[in-house]
Structure formats: C-alpha cells, structure tokens
Design an enzyme around this catalytic site. Structure first.
Site, PDB file in Angstrom:
ATOM      1  N   CYS A 168      -8.323  -4.780 -10.753  1.00 50.57           N
ATOM      2  CA  CYS A 168      -7.471  -3.926 -11.311  1.00 50.57           C
ATOM      3  C   CYS A 168      -6.903  -3.025 -10.165  1.00 50.57           C
ATOM      4  CB  CYS A 168      -8.521  -3.614 -11.950  1.00 50.57           C
ATOM      5  SG  CYS A 168      -8.414  -3.115 -13.437  1.00 50.57           S
ATOM      6  N   CYS A 173      -5.199   0.868   6.259  1.00 54.58           N
ATOM      7  CA  CYS A 173      -5.542   2.065   6.370  1.00 54.58           C
ATOM      8  C   CYS A 173      -7.021   3.027   4.819  1.00 54.58           C
ATOM      9  CB  CYS A 173      -4.533   2.865   5.769  1.00 54.58           C
ATOM     10  SG  CYS A 173      -4.290   2.969   4.040  1.00 54.58           S
ATOM     11  N   CYS A 226       0.748  -1.235   0.069  1.00 51.33           N
ATOM     12  CA  CYS A 226       0.095   0.593   0.349  1.00 51.33           C
ATOM     13  C   CYS A 226       0.540   1.658   0.172  1.00 51.33           C
ATOM     14  CB  CYS A 226      -1.042  -0.241   1.024  1.00 51.33           C
ATOM     15  SG  CYS A 226      -1.874   1.828   1.632  1.00 51.33           S
TER      16      CYS A 226
END
Length: 162
Positions: free
Chosen positions: A150, A130, A79
């Site tokens: 995606c 988050c 992330c």
C-alpha cells in the site's frame, strides 16, 4: 471523571494526534546508509512539499488523494526521490483503500523495516536505493503473493510504457 475514562481519552487522543500529525518519530532511514544520500536541504529543493513529507518524513497522504490510485495504463512506478523502478503496472490492483496497491515489487527495488510509530507494529516499505518512505506492506493482498504493498502516490512517479 474516573481513571478508566481518562486513560481511554488519553489513548484515543494520542492515537489521533499520531495519525493526524505523524508526531511519533519513526526509526530507520536517518540511521542507515543508502546508495543515494542527500542533505535535508537538497531533498527539500528536489522534491515537492508533499513528496518531501512522505519520502523524507514518513508522512502519509490522504486516502483517495493520489491520481496514481486511479492510473490504469501499462508502465512502471519509480521512486519519486531517486527514480529507481519499483513496481510494474502488471502487479497493481485496486485494493479499495484509496492508495496505489501492488501485490509485489520489482526485484531488488524495496527494503522493509518494522514501523512502531503507532500502537502496533507494521512493516514499512522504503526505496532500497535512497531510503525514501513509500508506504507499508500487509498480508491481506491477492494471489500470487497474498501481499498488499500500500504505497503513497506522492512517493511515486509513473512512467507509461510507450
């Protein structure tokens, strides 16, 4: 001009505006609590403008614009907001869409929620730690899952395996 032409023009114009500018707000991250929470000012300071737009405002990067779509090395995609490992390169495949695509996330890495920002419902994928917007998941992927995660490359950080 007849009413049908006006209605069709309004629909097409509204859809184009929503796609181009992300004008339709998306429900979700602001109303939920996550392990990693920061103020808007902190997110803006920590993220590039493009990463902020994707992760915090649920925008979509232009297809074909992310170098991660063409990344072929072994490693892990994290992330871009909190660095949680999300996807293994072993699950990555070329979907031909212009965005990095995966058939499955790592265990306990992502969450999903309905996204009704267009004129149909999609399934949004977000970082479970988050709440950062990553992209969408579709049911047109390859085996073994049949899923296509995606993802926006701007929401990810690739860490190659040493």
């Amino acid at each position: 001009m007849d009413r049908q032409a006006v209605t069709r023009r309004f629909f097409i114009g509204s859809a184009a505006a929503a796609l181009a500018g992300g004008l339709v707000p998306r429900a979700g991250a602001a109303s939920r609590r996550f392990e990693v929470e920061r103020s808007d000012a902190e997110w803006r300071r920590l993220l590039s403008p493009q990463a902020y737009a994707v992760l915090r405002q649920s925008k979509t990067e232009r297809a074909g614009s992310s170098p991660l779509d063409r990344e072929r090395r072994r490693g892990v995609y994290h992330c871009g907001g909190c660095r949680l490992p999300l996807f293994s390169s072993a699950a990555k495949y070329d979907s031909g869409t212009g965005w990095p695509s995966f058939h499955s996330p790592l265990a306990n890495a992502v969450g999903t929620r309905p996204d009704r920002s267009l004129f149909f419902t999609r399934t949004e994928v977000h970082c479970r730690r988050c709440g950062g917007h990553l992209g969408h998941v579709f049911d047109d992927g390859p085996p073994p899952t049949g899923k296509r995660y995606c993802m926006n490359g701007a929401a990810l950080i690739f860490v190659p395996r040493a």
